[in-house]
Design a protein around this motif. Structure first.
Motif, PDB file in Angstrom:
ATOM      1  N   MET A 103      -4.431  -3.945   7.327  1.00 50.05           N
ATOM      2  CA  MET A 103      -3.883  -2.503   7.118  1.00 50.05           C
ATOM      3  C   MET A 103      -2.244  -2.739   7.288  1.00 50.05           C
ATOM      4  O   MET A 103      -1.464  -1.668   6.837  1.00 50.05           O
ATOM      5  CB  MET A 103      -4.488  -1.603   8.272  1.00 50.05           C
ATOM      6  N   GLU A 104      -1.778  -3.613   8.150  1.00 50.43           N
ATOM      7  CA  GLU A 104      -0.495  -3.425   8.494  1.00 50.43           C
ATOM      8  C   GLU A 104       0.317  -3.723   7.341  1.00 50.43           C
ATOM      9  O   GLU A 104       0.205  -4.620   6.406  1.00 50.43           O
ATOM     10  CB  GLU A 104      -0.124  -4.755   9.424  1.00 50.43           C
ATOM     11  N   TRP A 105       1.281  -2.684   7.207  1.00 50.01           N
ATOM     12  CA  TRP A 105       2.249  -2.985   5.865  1.00 50.01           C
ATOM     13  C   TRP A 105       3.648  -3.213   6.023  1.00 50.01           C
ATOM     14  O   TRP A 105       4.593  -3.497   5.103  1.00 50.01           O
ATOM     15  CB  TRP A 105       2.140  -1.594   4.876  1.00 50.01           C
TER      16      TRP A 105
ATOM     17  N   GLN B 232      -0.575  -2.726  -4.077  1.00 50.77           N
ATOM     18  CA  GLN B 232       0.286  -1.504  -4.251  1.00 50.77           C
ATOM     19  C   GLN B 232       1.544  -1.713  -3.267  1.00 50.77           C
ATOM     20  O   GLN B 232       2.254  -0.727  -3.151  1.00 50.77           O
ATOM     21  CB  GLN B 232      -0.885  -0.562  -3.583  1.00 50.77           C
ATOM     22  N   VAL B 233       1.708  -2.819  -2.408  1.00 47.90           N
ATOM     23  CA  VAL B 233       2.634  -2.813  -1.645  1.00 47.90           C
ATOM     24  C   VAL B 233       2.944  -4.417  -1.690  1.00 47.90           C
ATOM     25  O   VAL B 233       2.635  -5.265  -0.964  1.00 47.90           O
ATOM     26  CB  VAL B 233       2.330  -2.553  -0.207  1.00 47.90           C
ATOM     27  N   ALA B 234       3.995  -4.918  -2.490  1.00 48.36           N
ATOM     28  CA  ALA B 234       4.059  -6.282  -2.609  1.00 48.36           C
ATOM     29  C   ALA B 234       4.832  -6.875  -1.326  1.00 48.36           C
ATOM     30  O   ALA B 234       4.324  -7.974  -1.082  1.00 48.36           O
ATOM     31  CB  ALA B 234       5.321  -6.313  -3.856  1.00 48.36           C
ATOM     32  N   PHE B 235       5.570  -6.202  -0.510  1.00 47.46           N
ATOM     33  CA  PHE B 235       6.209  -6.807   0.444  1.00 47.46           C
ATOM     34  C   PHE B 235       5.274  -7.018   1.766  1.00 47.46           C
ATOM     35  O   PHE B 235       5.054  -7.684   2.311  1.00 47.46           O
ATOM     36  CB  PHE B 235       7.334  -5.796   0.940  1.00 47.46           C
ATOM     37  N   GLN B 236       4.208  -6.066   1.485  1.00 47.74           N
ATOM     38  CA  GLN B 236       3.151  -6.151   2.420  1.00 47.74           C
ATOM     39  C   GLN B 236       2.312  -7.461   2.207  1.00 47.74           C
ATOM     40  O   GLN B 236       1.771  -7.970   3.279  1.00 47.74           O
ATOM     41  CB  GLN B 236       2.044  -5.048   2.242  1.00 47.74           C
TER      42      GLN B 236
ATOM     43  N   ILE C 202      13.941  -1.842  -8.442  1.00 46.23           N
ATOM     44  CA  ILE C 202      13.325  -1.064  -7.428  1.00 46.23           C
ATOM     45  C   ILE C 202      11.889  -1.497  -7.125  1.00 46.23           C
ATOM     46  O   ILE C 202      11.170  -1.694  -8.155  1.00 46.23           O
ATOM     47  CB  ILE C 202      13.305   0.604  -7.770  1.00 46.23           C
ATOM     48  N   SER C 203      11.382  -1.371  -5.972  1.00 46.32           N
ATOM     49  CA  SER C 203       9.764  -1.929  -5.726  1.00 46.32           C
ATOM     50  C   SER C 203       8.850  -0.792  -5.949  1.00 46.32           C
ATOM     51  O   SER C 203       8.415   0.073  -5.176  1.00 46.32           O
ATOM     52  CB  SER C 203       9.796  -1.949  -4.320  1.00 46.32           C
TER      53      SER C 203
ATOM     54  N   GLY D 275       5.996   0.855  -0.463  1.00 53.69           N
ATOM     55  CA  GLY D 275       5.301   0.584  -1.374  1.00 53.69           C
ATOM     56  C   GLY D 275       4.563   1.865  -2.224  1.00 53.69           C
ATOM     57  O   GLY D 275       5.110   2.873  -1.896  1.00 53.69           O
ATOM     58  N   THR D 276       3.618   1.660  -2.973  1.00 53.05           N
ATOM     59  CA  THR D 276       2.991   2.710  -3.393  1.00 53.05           C
ATOM     60  C   THR D 276       1.801   3.172  -2.674  1.00 53.05           C
ATOM     61  O   THR D 276       0.681   2.870  -3.141  1.00 53.05           O
ATOM     62  CB  THR D 276       2.570   2.442  -5.040  1.00 53.05           C
TER      63      THR D 276
END
Length: 769
Positions: free
Chosen positions: A83-85, A213-217, A476-477, A520-521
């Motif tokens: 879950m941690e993003w 949905q969250v590349a950096f995550q 932009i991410s 992210g998204t």
């Protein structure tokens, strides 16, 4: 918002760039990717819900082409929480790449890696597993008994209370209406199963291709679990075949990366439908008890929620969904007191994860049925009762959340009432009843958020570059999930810069190219928060362009007007191109025309919606048809009406499925019974009613050109609206979702029995204090 402002691109029905390729099958998803020397991999999942186990891999390892089979003894013993993003959020860590004990049907026991899919599939079939079953915990009622404890000293994995005021004080002399209901575990139903490809790039960094949905995550978890520097992991958002939250949290990426690190070769890790249904994430099942205290005049005095959440086998999402549930219920009705007590439990079922609207569908499902029951108890029309109590523009969130902004739920209800001809239909619809079929109309409201402001960091960094060919590259991410995010962002950029969309290149998230983005998204933040960041950056870029023009050709920045992708010298009318500017600026000033902007969302208004529907129920079979439906949404401003309508209709589809058919089914041993789409009953296109759409576009908040979120809130109100229509048609008080035919027949039988005995109708009594 001034709707008369002269906008060129915002509000236009531009077609998504990728529509043709997706329709013709030319889009290359991760599952289509090939690499030289690529290996294939698939997880071996438990088919026991709670068991110790041993694996005999002798035959599987002997299959020609099998490169490796990894077990929990081979992988990093490092717990995490998917879950941690971002690194500053701390959840409870109890997930592992592979698990030494099976805690649910679908738990990850081994990873098979081979030269071909055929070899992998054969090896999977030859793994011999011996289970030693342990006592099961299924459902929150069993979990809360703590007779069998899965972890630590209790199955209770998270508990929270939130709210303001005293419900008991408000309820002392009030009419109290209590409703108990439940929502099932939900499978997201994305067409594309989970998949991931990892490889090394030319510089030796680990490259991850994923429809996330969250590349950096993903980068954070891949790096942390495998003990890699963040900078040595590059995550690229690949084309996605649907998510609805199911791909919001990393699942395959960390262990796929592990396989590439071990084998030094590209690895494609894939799942089939059964793997996805039981081995990824599911939307939370909940038991919800809501009490509403109302005055004789029809004003809500207080509301109290008791919510028990089935969190599944790992802690993953339990705290987040409980907090999200609480946050969203405070933002729809005015009242002096509202309190929430939520508990989440470990059970031997698939872990729960993000699922479209994150707690809102469950929260409003039972709450809106309760609102209807209160209106009935007061002998008020449900619309009139809601209009007495709904929030107004400028209202604060009394629980301490961010202000609601220019919330327009009252307009949604009033406009919908007229468009649906509610008053006439509510009075007359039952005149169509006959011995077999009963008719009803119902409606419900919903509230949702616009990002994380007020709870977590919500910022976006944007880089804009004027290229020497006159085009503009925006880094932009963002993550296209199928809702037209890239097109929407291009329209915002084009409008702000006054540059045609075809002159703007705006790609999706790539952690090596995209500036860092906070979240992210997810959380309905993209159009509102990310779009506002993009507009802010493009405003800066436009100013940067005219300043560069002044530096190249003389005068001041005020002498140059950027319009439709060209520069006009205001005093002479002379035209300059962006290509000329970029080339001359680099030649004469030894620099590029670029900006790097940071923008943080300062507000988080409420997005709201109302849904109206008509149903016809077959009392012989329990089947029902939705014969008319209208969705009315407070969206601030439509950036692309076609995409907005598509989101609203898609969300309605998602929510209607939750009422009519959906729900993950477990047998007595905890095994998932509906592992494919012939058993897991999704609504298909032929079953869907036409959903008419009305939008309220009043702007007034900080979103780009007044826009607010629409993708998640569209999946909330239809379900309770249909349940209210069913209850009106049948004179029942159903609040358990989904309303399956057998459930309806059972309720009708109970109703007949009670009527024959002179009792009250319905399964959930209205109580008075």
């Amino acid at each position: 918002m001034n709707k008369e402002q002269n906008l060129q691109y915002v509000g236009q029905r531009l077609i998504r760039e990728d529509s043709y390729d997706r329709a013709t099958g030319d889009t290359r998803y991760v599952g289509d990717m090939k690499r030289a020397g690529m290996l294939y991999a698939r997880l071996f999942l438990s088919d026991h819900a709670h068991a110790d186990y041993t694996l005999d891999l002798t035959e599987a390892r002997a299959v020609p082409g099998i490169v490796a089979i990894y077990t929990h003894a081979d992988v990093p013993n490092k717990p995490y929480n998917a879950m941690e993003w971002f690194s500053g959020i701390k959840g409870h860590h109890d997930e592992y790449l592979l698990n030494p004990r099976a805690l649910y049907d679908g738990d990850r026991l081994a990873l098979v890696v081979g030269e071909s899919k055929a070899a992998v599939e054969e090896a999977l079939s030859l793994i011999r597993v011996t289970y030693s079953d342990r006592p099961l915990v299924l459902g929150v009622e069993n979990a809360m008994k703590d007779e069998v404890i899965l972890k630590n000293d209790s199955n209770l994995c998270y508990e929270t209370t939130k709210g303001y005021g005293s419900f008991e004080e408000q309820a002392r002399d009030a009419l109290v209406i209590q409703t108990r209901g439940r929502t099932p575990k939900i499978h997201h139903g994305a067409i594309e199963p989970h998949v991931c490809l990892t490889e090394f790039d030319e510089q030796g960094s680990l490259l991850v291709w994923t429809p996330c949905q969250v590349a950096f995550q993903v980068r954070m978890h891949v790096a942390e679990v495998n003990d890699l520097p963040y900078a040595r992991v590059r995550v690229i958002k690949a084309p996605m075949g649907g998510s609805f939250g199911g791909k919001s949290q990393p699942l395959l990426e960390p262990i796929c990366a592990f396989a590439t690190l071990q084998t030094k070769r590209p690895v494609l890790l894939y799942m089939d439908r059964a793997d996805v249904v039981k081995g990824t994430w599911q939307g939370n099942a909940m038991e919800i008890d809501v009490k509403l205290a109302v005055s004789p005049e029809g004003f809500i005095l207080g509301r109290h929620f008791e919510v028990d959440i089935d969190g599944g086998a790992y802690n993953t999402n339990s705290a987040a969904v409980a907090n999200a549930f609480a946050k969203k219920i405070f933002r729809l009705y005015r009242m002096p007191s509202q309190t929430f007590h939520g508990r989440a439990y470990y059970t031997n079922t698939t872990p729960s994860g993000a699922c479209r609207a994150y707690g809102s569908p469950q929260a409003h499902a039972v709450a809106e049925v309760n609102i209807d029951q209160a209106a009935n108890a007061l002998n008020l029309d449900p619309v009139d009762f809601r209009l007495k109590n709904l929030v107004h523009p400028g209202d604060l969130d009394p629980s301490g959340g961010t202000p609601l902004g220019n919330v327009q739920i009252i307009r949604c209800v009033e406009d919908g009432r007229r468009a649906f001809d509610w008053d006439q239909r509510r009075r007359t619809v039952k005149q169509r009843n006959d011995d077999r079929f009963r008719w009803g109309v119902g409606m419900a409201c919903a509230s949702h958020v616009n990002g994380y402001t007020g709870a977590f960091p919500d910022f976006t960094n944007v880089q804009c570059d004027l290229e020497a060919d006159g085009n503009i590259t925006i880094k932009i991410s963002i993550h296209e999930q199928g809702c037209g995010t890239v097109t929407t962002m291009k329209q915002i950029a084009a409008e702000t810069l006054s540059v045609p969309p075809e002159q703007i290149h705006l790609g999706e998230a790539d952690t090596a190219r995209s500036p860092y983005d906070a979240a992210g998204t997810q959380a309905s933040r993209v159009t509102y928060s990310v779009g506002a960041s993009l507009k802010y950056a493009c405003d800066l870029m436009k100013q940067r362009i005219v300043e560069a023009a002044a530096a190249v050709w003389g005068g001041t920045s005020a002498d140059y007007i950027l319009c439709q992708g060209e520069l006009t010298v205001s005093q002479t009318g002379e035209m300059k191109t962006l290509r000329e500017l970029a080339v001359l600026y680099e030649r004469d000033h030894h620099n590029t025309v670029s900006i790097l902007a940071h923008h943080e969302s300062k507000t988080n208004p409420a997005s709201t919606a109302a849904f109206f529907c008509e149903v016809c129920v077959d009392t012989y079979t329990g089947l029902f048809e939705i014969t008319d439906a209208l969705a009315v949404h407070d969206i601030g401003r439509s950036i692309n009406p076609t995409l907005v309508e598509g989101q609203i209709q898609g969300g309605a589809h998602f929510s209607i499925g939750g009422v009519v058919a959906e729900g993950v089914v477990h047998d007595a041993k905890g095994r998932v019974q509906n592992l494919n789409f012939s058993k897991y009953r999704l609504m298909n296109a032929m079953d869907m009613p036409e959903v008419k759409v009305l939008t309220v576009e009043a702007g007034g908040d900080d979103g780009p050109y007044g826009a607010k979120s629409v993708g998640e809130i569209s999946a909330i109100a239809p379900a309770p609206a249909i349940m209210n229509a069913l209850n009106f048609a049948l004179d029942t008080k159903m609040a358990h979702f989904p309303a399956l035919p057998e459930t309806i027949i059972q309720v009708l039988n109970t109703q007949r029995d009670e009527a024959s005995q002179g009792g009250t109708h319905g399964s959930h009594p209205v109580t008075r204090k």
